[in-house]
Design a protein around this motif. Structure first.
Motif: not given
Lengths: 261, 701
Positions: A44-48, B604, B666-668
């Motif tokens: 997801q976008a916030k995953a790190n 990521q 991903n996703g942005i």
């Protein structure tokens, strides 16, 4: 763990891996193969790197020498398949972690998992991952999921299980052929199969002639945190002195640990 | 006697009740069941079901042309791997290829022609019909005052021949390719030997020494499995001359860390040693028409003098020169980092000249000529970017194929006419180029249509394979051949374009008619002589089921006119002093292309590869600028500034900023901002398409 009469009559495997760190070039094929094989969703976008899910996670280590005397190595870290006092299994209140007595593989049952994350705290290798988000794929990618591996849901923990979907497929093939033992060529985890440098050797550590068993006893082979006595079945191999010195730090107790336990 | 219920009784009852429930199995059962219920959430997908089959094809995401084996469920590929015992790939593929089956289902996939409406930066995509799109392309071409160009990043394919034919029939047609060319040394040598239309390759399999100036040989270069196999066989020594501790430098037998931007100077100082220590044969000296002039240029590059510029000690330079001549065979090649940009022409020629000096041309283990694939025309080199006048291109069509190497938009923009230019992207997935395009006419995605896979990068012998479709073609997409045919018709250009399948069948018929070479089949791992295959139809079936044709014959190299053609004798480092920015990337994961969302595992969700906007600096540099690990900083050049996250590592030369141009998390990404070339925008891009070193500054946020 208690074994059934049926199990006792079966050959006992002790599946393990030896990773040659001198051959690993950090290309990432193993991580991608692992995610594709095991239906791990994209980030997801916030995953790190702390909250994402990469069952086979690559770490970069350095000898810390100044440029240009610096050297780096890549260390793939995933479930080390602890054989003794398996920390994650010991703490799980739900019996969601078990060890298959016939293979030695530490398994995870997501349907039983409550998401309490005790196992993540207990794991000395930080090799367990929590599903913070619902798994998301595009509609087309959903049609490309591995039909042999159930996707996990939000709120459960997951980890490497040596590609159990492939083990089941090998067992089914053996059964179809009237055999109770699998052909070793039929069971190769995705990371092992995909590694371009053949840096990962997989096999039955009980079977002395196998390459994996031989390599696990090599003088340049070591295990991380082996002092904990959990007898991990994932070994690492390197001929580089500084890599061994780095690994040694995980083998010996620090002064602080000696004092405080 | 009535009992008065006190507050204490209520509390006792409540407490007892809670305790009782807690001691009962009820809460635990509910918790357990909640875990099971969540399995039925619609957000957890149902698995595909159906028969399991195996299919073979070839990856065309770059020029590597790797063979792939796809496990399919109901005909849909779900796991892709290499083909065991493959003569070129040796059973391996790169991570991008491993997830290549996802590309057709990329979140930024488009399946219909689109145009952009609104102001730049606020524009939105609007769908239009194929006829409208084709009419618009034809209109723009007919009204064009400047050149009409096609950018083909995988030259040498059947469609490339059609592009060239189309462009030859219009006024001011320009055939372009990526400025970063894995065959850059061969291209330079062909020019130096006046053999521009001769097909050549590297005989890596038989060489004993590979001296690479920055080529990412062990990080995706060419066909990755080929290079990995050579490295693992230890048949050749790898010496990597690299200003960065790149993945190739890391794995090479020897890494020579020179100062960025000084590759030409080091190459010429090696040449100095070769000439001054009489290590160049008389034959080479006499065959080059400008050897005297070359010798005159090289005399300025005494290693004792160049050490201050390159940071390479003279004894190291002498050792390299000696190894080059004492080694049984050697290859010297240059190459661009996937994100760092190619060398300038003078540097390419200086590096290529070392091959002439050691006399490895046409020899086993050196640079060898290969025969053409039957049915294919002799290759023509795309026009050099430096030869294209600025602001001269009115209409640019960008083919959907990718080289895997970065291509800054600023370079393209520099060549477009300022007043009215028109850019058409054929990419099936929105990317940096499509964001700047006026019209999108998406081609079928990867594995959705039949493609040819001719000679892979640097192959020593001719090869041919087919990338057969594994996925159903999406309605609304347009084959580039169809687009070309329709546009030609609208412009009244006489261009015979049969169906693409027929074009490829003609190639196969030509291969069969010459009876040359063997065919390695993936299904049964067998090799068959073409002469033993009864008909071209049988050969076609073999190739579509999964096979590669390999030419078994060799060709003599005949230099027509040998010239070093160097013009610069400057020993000056061609970059300013101060903090220097070097961009870097990973083949196939630079800004131009998109990658499968699953590549987040390496970009990521781990520290394996850096996402866009990450810079790595030496601790000394970090101390100088007051930066700590993972702190935000402003990276600025004369082209602008950008907020970046700093990583600190001793593997970076002090005074250097290494900046990743990898994908965004991903996703942005959105259609308006599909990829991040922000780092590339900061780089100083020259007219010939190089951007290797840029003076920069860092400021803590």
């Amino acid at each position: 763990m208690e074994t059934t009469t049926e199990n006792k009559s079966l050959k006992k495997y002790k599946y393990g891996m030896v990773i040659d760190l001198d051959k690993c070039n950090g290309c990432g094929v193993c991580s991608i193969a692992c995610a594709v094989e095991n239906n791990v969703p994209p980030a997801q976008a916030k995953a790190n790197k702390r909250n994402g899910i990469s069952l086979l996670n690559m770490h970069t280590v350095s000898n810390n020498e100044q440029f240009p005397k610096n050297e780096s190595a890549f260390i793939p870290i995933f479930c080390q398949q602890c054989e003794q006092e398996t920390p994650c299994m010991t703490v799980c209140p739900q019996n969601a972690v078990d060890i298959d007595p016939t293979t030695g593989i530490v398994g995870q049952v997501p349907q039983r998992c409550l998401g309490c994350r005790y196992c993540m705290t207990a794991c000395p290798y930080h090799a367990r991952y929590f599903n913070w988000w619902d798994p998301e794929w595009t509609e087309g990618m959903k049609q490309q999921l591995n039909p042999d591996v159930a996707p996990r849901m939000r709120g459960v923990v997951e980890k490497c299980n040596f590609c159990h979907g492939r083990l089941h497929a090998a067992k089914q093939k053996a059964a179809a052929n009237g055999s109770r033992e699998i052909d070793t060529a039929d069971y190769i985890p995705a990371c092992v199969e995909s590694c371009p440098n053949k840096a990962i050797t997989f096999g039955d550590l009980n079977d002395e002639p196998t390459e994996a068993a031989q390599l696990s006893k090599n003088k340049d082979t070591f295990r991380f945190l082996s002092r904990l006595g959990t007898e991990p079945k994932v070994y690492y191999h390197s001929e580089k002195k500084w890599v061994h010195e780095m690994a040694e730090k995980s083998l010996t107790r620090s002064l602080q640990e000696e004092i405080h336990g | 006697m009535s009992k008065i219920i006190t507050r204490r009784d209520i509390l006792k009852f409540t407490g007892g009740g809670i305790l009782g429930v807690m001691l009962s199995p009820l809460p635990w059962k509910l918790l357990d069941d909640s875990a099971i219920w969540t399995q039925n959430w619609s957000l957890t997908p149902q698995l595909p079901r159906g028969p399991i089959t195996t299919a073979f094809s070839h990856c065309t995401l770059c020029n590597g042309g790797c063979a792939i084996k796809a496990q399919c469920v109901s005909g849909m590929p779900y796991f892709v791997s290499g083909v065991q015992n493959h003569p070129a790939t040796h059973g391996t593929i790169c991570p991008r290829g491993l997830a290549s089956h996802h590309m057709a289902h990329h979140p930024l996939r488009i399946v219909h022609p689109h145009t952009f409406v609104g102001k730049s930066g606020e524009s939105r995509m609007v769908a239009l019909s194929l006829n409208e799109a084709l009419d618009e392309i034809a209109k723009q071409m007919s009204e064009a005052k400047g050149s009409i160009a096609i950018l083909d990043q995988q030259p040498g394919r059947a469609i490339s021949e059609l592009y060239e034919e189309f462009l030859s029939k219009i006024k001011n047609g320009v055939y372009l390719s990526s400025p970063s060319n894995e065959n850059a040394t061969i291209v330079a040598l062909q020019e130096m030997m006046d053999r521009k239309s001769e097909s050549s390759g590297y005989d890596f399999e038989n060489t004993k020494l590979i001296l690479s100036f920055g080529a990412p040989l062990l990080d995706g270069w060419g066909t990755p499995g080929r290079m990995t196999a050579i490295k693992n066989r230890k048949s050749a020594k790898f010496i990597q001359i690299d200003s960065r501790y790149s993945r190739t430098a890391m794995q090479a037998d020897q890494w020579i860390a020179l100062k960025p931007g000084t590759e030409r100077i080091l190459a010429l100082s090696i040449a100095y040693v070769l000439i001054n220590e009489n290590l160049v044969t008389k034959q080479i000296q006499s065959s080059a028409i400008d050897f005297g002039q070359f010798k005159n240029i090289v005399k300025n590059f005494n290693p004792e003098k160049t050490v201050t510029v390159t940071d390479i000690q003279s004894h190291e330079v002498r050792k390299i020169a000696e190894e080059l001549v004492t080694s049984e065979s050697a290859i010297v090649l240059s190459g661009a980092d996937s994100g760092g940009g190619p060398f300038d022409t003078e540097t390419e020629k200086a590096i290529a000249s070392l091959n002439l000096l050691i006399g490895n041309i046409g020899k086993q283990g050196g640079i060898v000529a290969r025969k053409e694939i039957p049915g294919y025309a002799s290759p023509t080199q795309p026009m050099q970017w430096s030869n294209i006048p600025d602001h001269s291109i009115s209409v640019l069509i960008v083919d959907d194929a990718d080289s895997g190497y970065a291509l800054p938009w600023s370079l393209i923009e520099k060549k477009l006419t300022t007043e009215k230019s028109f850019v058409v992207s054929l990419s099936p997935v929105l990317n940096e180029i499509s964001a700047h395009s006026d019209l999108l006419v998406p081609a079928p995605a990867h594995f959705e249509s039949l493609r040819d896979v001719p000679n892979t990068t640097g192959s020593a012998t001719a090869t041919f394979a087919l990338s057969t479709p594994l996925l159903k073609k999406q309605d609304g997409t347009t084959e580039p051949t169809e687009m070309l045919k329709e546009v030609a018709q609208r412009l009244n250009i006489s261009l015979e374009i049969p169906a693409f399948k027929e074009i490829l069948m003609q190639k196969v018929r030509a291969i069969h008619s010459q009876k040359r070479g063997t065919v390695f089949s993936y299904t049964d791992q067998s090799s068959t002589n073409v002469s033993d295959i009864s008909s071209s139809d049988d050969l076609w079936i073999k190739l579509t089921e999964g096979a590669i044709w390999i030419d078994g014959t060799s060709k003599q190299f005949h230099p027509v006119k040998l010239t070093f053609a160097l013009s610069t004798n400057s020993i000056r480092q061609n970059v300013d002093q101060g903090l220097q920015l070097i961009a870097y990337g990973w083949k196939g994961a630079t800004s131009f292309a998109q990658v499968s969302p699953i590549m987040s595992k390496v970009f990521q969700e781990s520290e394996l590869r850096d996402v866009n906007g990450t810079v790595t600096i030496n601790p000394k540099t970090a101390h100088q600028f007051g930066l700590s690990k993972d702190e935000l900083a402003t990276l600025s050049t004369k082209n602008g500034s950008l907020e970046v996250r700093a990583r600190i590592s001793t593997s970076v030369r002090p005074g250097i900023i290494e900046a990743s141009i990898g994908p965004l998390p991903n996703g942005i990404e959105t259609p308006a901002h599909p990829a991040g070339t922000n780092i590339l925008n900061l780089c100083e891009v020259t007219g010939d398409g190089t951007w290797r070193v840029t003076t920069a500054n860092l400021l803590k946020v």
